[in-house]
Structures are given as C-alpha cells and as structure tokens.
Scaffold this active site. Structure first.
Site, mmCIF file in Angstrom:
data_model
loop_
_atom_site.group_PDB
_atom_site.id
_atom_site.type_symbol
_atom_site.label_atom_id
_atom_site.label_comp_id
_atom_site.label_asym_id
_atom_site.label_seq_id
_atom_site.Cartn_x
_atom_site.Cartn_y
_atom_site.Cartn_z
ATOM 1 N N ARG A 12 0.830 -1.215 0.000
ATOM 2 C CA ARG A 12 0.000 0.000 0.000
ATOM 3 C C ARG A 12 0.862 1.262 0.000
ATOM 4 O O ARG A 12 0.490 2.282 -0.553
ATOM 5 C CB ARG A 12 -0.931 0.023 1.210
ATOM 6 C CG ARG A 12 -1.877 -1.165 1.277
ATOM 7 C CD ARG A 12 -2.689 -1.345 -0.006
ATOM 8 N NE ARG A 12 -3.659 -2.413 0.138
ATOM 9 C CZ ARG A 12 -3.421 -3.708 -0.090
ATOM 10 N NH1 ARG A 12 -2.216 -4.101 -0.471
ATOM 11 N NH2 ARG A 12 -4.368 -4.616 0.079
ATOM 12 N N ALA A 39 6.339 9.252 25.024
ATOM 13 C CA ALA A 39 5.118 9.248 24.222
ATOM 14 C C ALA A 39 5.424 9.530 22.751
ATOM 15 O O ALA A 39 5.055 8.761 21.866
ATOM 16 C CB ALA A 39 4.144 10.281 24.775
ATOM 17 N N ASP A 60 17.099 5.921 24.973
ATOM 18 C CA ASP A 60 16.316 6.415 26.112
ATOM 19 C C ASP A 60 17.030 6.050 27.408
ATOM 20 O O ASP A 60 17.658 5.006 27.501
ATOM 21 C CB ASP A 60 14.899 5.819 26.095
ATOM 22 C CG ASP A 60 13.986 6.553 27.057
ATOM 23 O OD1 ASP A 60 13.246 7.442 26.609
ATOM 24 O OD2 ASP A 60 14.037 6.270 28.274
ATOM 25 N N ARG A 71 -0.242 6.797 27.205
ATOM 26 C CA ARG A 71 0.137 7.466 25.943
ATOM 27 C C ARG A 71 1.400 6.913 25.304
ATOM 28 O O ARG A 71 1.761 7.333 24.204
ATOM 29 C CB ARG A 71 0.321 8.960 26.203
ATOM 30 C CG ARG A 71 1.494 9.244 27.134
ATOM 31 C CD ARG A 71 1.453 10.625 27.742
ATOM 32 N NE ARG A 71 2.596 10.806 28.643
ATOM 33 C CZ ARG A 71 2.699 10.276 29.848
ATOM 34 N NH1 ARG A 71 1.726 9.533 30.345
ATOM 35 N NH2 ARG A 71 3.773 10.466 30.587
ATOM 36 N N PHE A 132 14.557 21.220 26.715
ATOM 37 C CA PHE A 132 15.311 22.066 25.805
ATOM 38 C C PHE A 132 16.815 21.822 25.887
ATOM 39 O O PHE A 132 17.528 21.998 24.899
ATOM 40 C CB PHE A 132 14.989 23.544 26.050
ATOM 41 C CG PHE A 132 14.073 24.104 25.004
ATOM 42 C CD1 PHE A 132 14.590 24.723 23.873
ATOM 43 C CD2 PHE A 132 12.699 23.979 25.116
ATOM 44 C CE1 PHE A 132 13.763 25.223 22.878
ATOM 45 C CE2 PHE A 132 11.857 24.469 24.133
ATOM 46 C CZ PHE A 132 12.388 25.089 23.010
ATOM 47 N N CYS A 188 4.472 18.072 30.886
ATOM 48 C CA CYS A 188 3.494 16.974 30.916
ATOM 49 C C CYS A 188 3.198 16.548 32.345
ATOM 50 O O CYS A 188 2.158 15.978 32.622
ATOM 51 C CB CYS A 188 4.003 15.789 30.113
ATOM 52 S SG CYS A 188 4.062 16.148 28.360
ATOM 53 N N CYS A 246 23.566 33.691 14.317
ATOM 54 C CA CYS A 246 23.296 32.537 15.199
ATOM 55 C C CYS A 246 24.614 31.919 15.656
ATOM 56 O O CYS A 246 25.472 31.594 14.826
ATOM 57 C CB CYS A 246 22.475 31.492 14.439
ATOM 58 S SG CYS A 246 22.302 29.945 15.354
HETATM 59 ZN ZN LIG Z 1 20.987 28.819 13.796
#
Ligand SMILES: [Zn+2]
Length: 344
Positions: A12, A39, A60, A71, A132, A188, A246
């Site tokens: 498929r 999750a 992990d 979840r 982050f 969460c 940056c």
């Molecule tokens: Zn950047």
C-alpha cells in the site's frame, strides 16, 4: 528475491505515488535515530517500524512505569511491572511488529560525550525528548555534522514541530535563542497531556522524515507548525531565513558539545525525581551491588537495572552507573544518597 516482494508487506505504501517502489527501497536502506522513547518516541518508532525504515536506533535513559501506559504505545503492563528500560521494551515490541528491520536500542542519557557517536551513520534524527537542554545538544551535534533533524514537543493538547536542515533552514537556536526559564512553562507532569496531540506531532514529524529519506525536500512544510487539538487552533509560522548571527549555525560554536563535564546531577522535570550521573561513565556490576545493598533495604534486580528502596526514597541504578532517585527534587539529597549507597 527480497522478503518485501514476497510478503507484499509494503504494497500500500508502494502504491502511494509520493513513495513508490523506489522510495520504499530508499527507506529500507536508511538509519533513523530517535532520541527519547516516551510518548512521542513511541509513536515515531511505531510509524517508522511499520513504514519499513531499515535501521532504527532508539535511545532512552528511563524505565517503563504504569503512568506511561496512557500514551506511550510501545509499552505494556508487563514492561511496567518488570521496570524494563524503555529502549529494551521498545526494541522487543518493534521486533514483533517488523522483524525485517534492524533495531539498535541504547540505554543512555544523551549528553555531550555520546551524542556524536549516537548520530553516526544516521540519515535523519527525530526528537522524542521532553526538554530544551537535550534539544540544544541535538541541534549542536546535527548542525556540526550536517544531519537533518525534526523538532517536536507536546503538552496538554498543544503541539509544535519544525524540520531543521543545517545550512538550509534556520536551526533551533535561530528560532529559540534561549530555553524558556526552568519551571516557567507547563510540562506533561504539571499540565498533563492527551494522546491525540502526541500522535498528531509524531505524524507530522515522521511524514517529514519520509520526505527527507526519499529526497523530496520540496514538499517539506517549511514552517514552525503549531496546533491545539482541544482549542481547534492551527498555525503555520514561516521561519524565515537563517539568523546571520546565530552562534550555532552562523558562528559554528557548539557550546553544548564543548562543555567539560556535564552536570553531575540533573533534576528531572516535575517527577519528584533526580538523575545522578557519575562524572566519568562507568560500568557497575549490578549483582554485586544488589548483594551489598540488600542489607540496607529492599532490592529488586533485572538484567538492566537495580531498584533499591530506602525510607521514602527509591533508587533505580543502571549498568552505566547512572541512578534515578525518586522521592526528592533536591539535588543535594540525591547526590548524598548516591554517594552513600553507590559511591563515586
Ligand atoms: Zn541557527
């Protein structure tokens, strides 16, 4: 004759004009790295597994708990009862779904000392993390090594994702120069999360990965995509050009990779738990340690980790000498327990 044509497993997907037989062949030769198998990572892993991506590296640091099962679709009640590391439980599940792919589970806390090894030979990296600090580390490593990666996050009913192509699109640091201050944003563990938004974010991330893996950059969504499935809000924000100043993609300063020793201990977000990592990664003989600790409290051992209960605290100790200490958010207390029971 390969097993795909014998079984018609991907028929498929091969019929779908965006992929076709040639695209399927490209998928079967690619390696994708998933960092974080909670999750989002569970949903990403399942989609990539069924799509027939040839090699899947799942990284992990944590183990399965009952509160994950609402979840985190890679895991079952028996994984939680046995406290299997998520990387191992996911690998077991993936093998049952698709034995044709190579699964490379890694029980590890991703940090500056291992990220470059973990992304080696990857065609794309997908973000399944929840913080982050790790995302900036991923961003630094991916920009340095010119690896495409797909940012994603979900909390409550809100989700966000962006596809980052080093030297082509803005990087994470171009868009978010600073992480939100600790404890300022919902997580969460404070705001909860519903599974549909997880699937939504993972679906976009994996679709972007399929486009990249089959060389179809022209159909990438090219935006910071945000949605709230409860409030019915959908936004595409054009990310514009790369930030000419940056530090990461313009000046190529990879601060998170160049850091000396990482923090010896890190508070885990909102879980009433602290992770303690030794400054030098090591290897612990868990059987010997369990014999030593059994005099001081209740000990349970499996092939990958040891759980030790003392007073109101519960310590989970991994073979790489990391420990997750539950029952406190106080780094000093966690370090002290680690020093008392594991030593360093
Ligand atoms: Zn950047």
């Amino acid at each position: 004759m390969n097993s795909q044509s014998r079984t018609g497993r991907y028929s498929r997907q091969e019929l779908f004009e965006g992929i076709g037989v040639a695209g399927q062949q490209q998928l079967s030769q690619a390696r994708v790295v998933i960092i974080g198998c909670g999750a989002l990572g569970s949903a990403q892993a399942e989609l990539l597994t069924r799509a027939g991506v040839g090699k899947l590296r799942v990284v992990d640091r944590d183990f399965v708990e009952f509160s994950n099962l609402q979840r985190q679709t890679m895991f079952t009640e028996s994984d939680a009862a046995n406290r299997l590391p998520k990387a191992i439980a996911a690998a077991n599940h993936i093998r049952e779904v698709n034995s044709e792919i190579v699964i490379e589970p890694e029980i590890a806390d991703v940090n500056h000392s291992n990220i470059e090894r973990l992304i080696e030979d990857a065609a794309v990296l997908i973000d399944g993390t929840d913080n982050f600090a790790t995302r900036y580390l991923i961003n630094d490593a991916c920009v340095k090594h010119d690896l495409n990666w797909i940012y994603g996050a979900a909390v409550g009913s809100y989700g966000v994702t962006m596809t980052i192509r080093p030297n082509v699109t803005p990087c994470l640091r171009c868009i978010f120069p600073e992480a939100p201050p600790a404890a300022s944003a919902p997580t969460c563990d404070t705001a909860g999360v519903i599974m549909p938004i997880i699937n939504m974010v993972a679906a976009i991330q994996v679709t972007e990965a399929l486009k990249l893996l089959t060389g179809q950059e022209e159909v990438l969504h090219q935006s910071l995509m945000q949605f709230d499935v409860w409030r019915n809000e959908w936004r595409h924000i054009s990310t514009g050009p790369m930030d000419a100043d940056c530090p990461t993609c313009a000046r190529r300063e990879f601060a998170t990779l160049d850091a000396g020793n990482p923090d010896f201990a890190a508070v885990l977000c909102g879980r009433d738990a602290v992770q303690v990592s030794p400054s030098q990664p090591g290897r612990i003989n868990l059987t010997t340690l369990s014999e030593r600790l059994s005099a001081a409290g209740e000990v349970k051992l499996n092939d990958y980790l040891l759980r030790f209960r003392t007073g109101e605290f519960e310590m989970t100790i991994f073979q790489d000498a990391r420990s997750i200490i539950r029952g406190t958010n106080d780094v000093a207390i966690a370090r002290s327990l680690y020093a008392r029971f594991v030593g360093n």
